[in-house]
Write a protein that holds these residues in place. Sequence first.
Motif, PDB file in Angstrom:
ATOM      1  N   PRO A   3      -1.759  42.155  85.975  1.00 43.27           N
ATOM      2  CA  PRO A   3      -0.356  41.855  85.675  1.00 43.27           C
ATOM      3  C   PRO A   3       0.592  42.720  86.493  1.00 43.27           C
ATOM      4  O   PRO A   3       0.275  43.858  86.858  1.00 43.27           O
ATOM      5  CB  PRO A   3      -0.251  42.185  84.172  1.00 43.27           C
ATOM      6  N   GLY A   4       1.776  42.174  86.779  1.00 48.61           N
ATOM      7  CA  GLY A   4       2.737  42.891  87.607  1.00 48.61           C
ATOM      8  C   GLY A   4       3.117  44.251  87.071  1.00 48.61           C
ATOM      9  O   GLY A   4       3.429  45.166  87.848  1.00 48.61           O
ATOM     10  N   LEU A   5       3.073  44.428  85.766  1.00 49.74           N
ATOM     11  CA  LEU A   5       3.445  45.713  85.163  1.00 49.74           C
ATOM     12  C   LEU A   5       2.541  46.846  85.628  1.00 49.74           C
ATOM     13  O   LEU A   5       2.960  48.008  85.656  1.00 49.74           O
ATOM     14  CB  LEU A   5       3.401  45.605  83.643  1.00 49.74           C
ATOM     15  N   PHE A   6       1.300  46.512  85.996  1.00 45.56           N
ATOM     16  CA  PHE A   6       0.317  47.554  86.330  1.00 45.56           C
ATOM     17  C   PHE A   6      -0.063  47.592  87.813  1.00 45.56           C
ATOM     18  O   PHE A   6      -0.902  48.405  88.205  1.00 45.56           O
ATOM     19  CB  PHE A   6      -0.954  47.347  85.498  1.00 45.56           C
ATOM     20  N   ARG A   7       0.552  46.758  88.638  1.00 42.87           N
ATOM     21  CA  ARG A   7       0.171  46.748  90.051  1.00 42.87           C
ATOM     22  C   ARG A   7       0.639  48.015  90.757  1.00 42.87           C
ATOM     23  O   ARG A   7       1.806  48.384  90.687  1.00 42.87           O
ATOM     24  CB  ARG A   7       0.771  45.521  90.745  1.00 42.87           C
ATOM     25  N   GLY A   8      -0.296  48.683  91.427  1.00 44.57           N
ATOM     26  CA  GLY A   8       0.022  49.900  92.163  1.00 44.57           C
ATOM     27  C   GLY A   8       0.462  51.051  91.298  1.00 44.57           C
ATOM     28  O   GLY A   8       1.056  52.012  91.790  1.00 44.57           O
ATOM     29  N   LEU A   9       0.145  50.991  90.009  1.00 44.56           N
ATOM     30  CA  LEU A   9       0.642  52.011  89.075  1.00 44.56           C
ATOM     31  C   LEU A   9      -0.154  53.301  89.142  1.00 44.56           C
ATOM     32  O   LEU A   9       0.395  54.384  88.943  1.00 44.56           O
ATOM     33  CB  LEU A   9       0.604  51.447  87.649  1.00 44.56           C
ATOM     34  N   PHE A  10      -1.460  53.215  89.437  1.00 42.07           N
ATOM     35  CA  PHE A  10      -2.349  54.371  89.329  1.00 42.07           C
ATOM     36  C   PHE A  10      -2.640  54.986  90.692  1.00 42.07           C
ATOM     37  O   PHE A  10      -3.536  54.545  91.412  1.00 42.07           O
ATOM     38  CB  PHE A  10      -3.672  53.972  88.656  1.00 42.07           C
ATOM     39  N   ASP A  11      -1.888  55.998  91.076  1.00 36.95           N
ATOM     40  CA  ASP A  11      -2.203  56.739  92.299  1.00 36.95           C
ATOM     41  C   ASP A  11      -3.450  57.580  92.055  1.00 36.95           C
ATOM     42  O   ASP A  11      -3.564  58.258  91.018  1.00 36.95           O
ATOM     43  CB  ASP A  11      -1.034  57.625  92.708  1.00 36.95           C
ATOM     44  N   ASP A  12      -4.375  57.550  92.989  1.00 40.63           N
ATOM     45  CA  ASP A  12      -5.693  58.162  92.815  1.00 40.63           C
ATOM     46  C   ASP A  12      -5.627  59.669  93.120  1.00 40.63           C
ATOM     47  O   ASP A  12      -5.664  60.085  94.272  1.00 40.63           O
ATOM     48  CB  ASP A  12      -6.698  57.461  93.726  1.00 40.63           C
ATOM     49  N   ALA A  13      -5.545  60.459  92.055  1.00 45.43           N
ATOM     50  CA  ALA A  13      -5.470  61.919  92.187  1.00 45.43           C
ATOM     51  C   ALA A  13      -6.792  62.573  91.812  1.00 45.43           C
ATOM     52  O   ALA A  13      -6.824  63.639  91.194  1.00 45.43           O
ATOM     53  CB  ALA A  13      -4.330  62.458  91.316  1.00 45.43           C
TER      54      ALA A  13
END
Length: 277
Positions: A3-13
């Motif tokens: 879903p658009g709400l979660f696209r690209g939300l999680f930067d991999d740290a």
Amino acid sequence: MIPGLFRGLFDDAAVFPPGNLPVAEAVPAHRAHRAAWYAESVGPLLCGAGRLDELTAAAGEQPLRVGLVLPGGSAELAPALAAAAPFEVAGVELATRDAAGALAELDRLLAPEIPAAVELPRELLRGQGLEAALDLIADSRYRAKFRTGGLVADAFPDETELAAFLTGCARRGLAYKCTAGLHNAVRHTDATTGFEHHGFLNVLLAAQESDPAVAAEVLAERDGEVLAKAVRALTDRQVTVIRDSFTAFGTCSIAEPLADLASLGLLPASPLPQEDR
């Protein structure tokens, strides 16, 4: 599928605390995330300025999209950009006590197509300090960055402090990212440490608010079903407003946030990644 709400939300740290995955392991793990069905939810691999040599060795000849994290301020910018030449630089995160100086250095050294986020110490973002800092960043082409957790209890802002930041950005149309302490979807007290963690669903829903009291109430919600119901009720326009504001957050685990969303019925339950910490 995402879903658009979660696209690209999680930067991999993954290489940052508390995960501390070795760089040589983080690179193939990140590439596996980027090849998985949930790839649209995963942002760049974040790397500190002091570990770019390790990253170069681990990455080899294959392309890699990287976010540069510069805790040492403006002095790290030029050497980090030079060291990151083998990579696609997806963004820069610059911590500083001198917002004006940092913005000037970003203007001088950073290509216009590369986004950047400026992080000020939380003690400088209280009272009128917050208003002045947000005004300054809002007059630039850059985002703000806010620290929502860490390795000690004092690193976690309460809901009132975080709401002041979120609504201050909302009133100015200022985009921001968050970092630390947001692995889980719902606000909770960590059973081991006793730390009060904000939930990333809480932050997403609070991002559309301009009233600090309302935003604080959303941030304080601990019922995952209540938050999931509110997410399902969002219109496309609300999703756009939210993600134009809250662009991403750094998480040392990609598995945890995905598993939480699946448990709330907001993503498919399987297949999910193995724990990456």
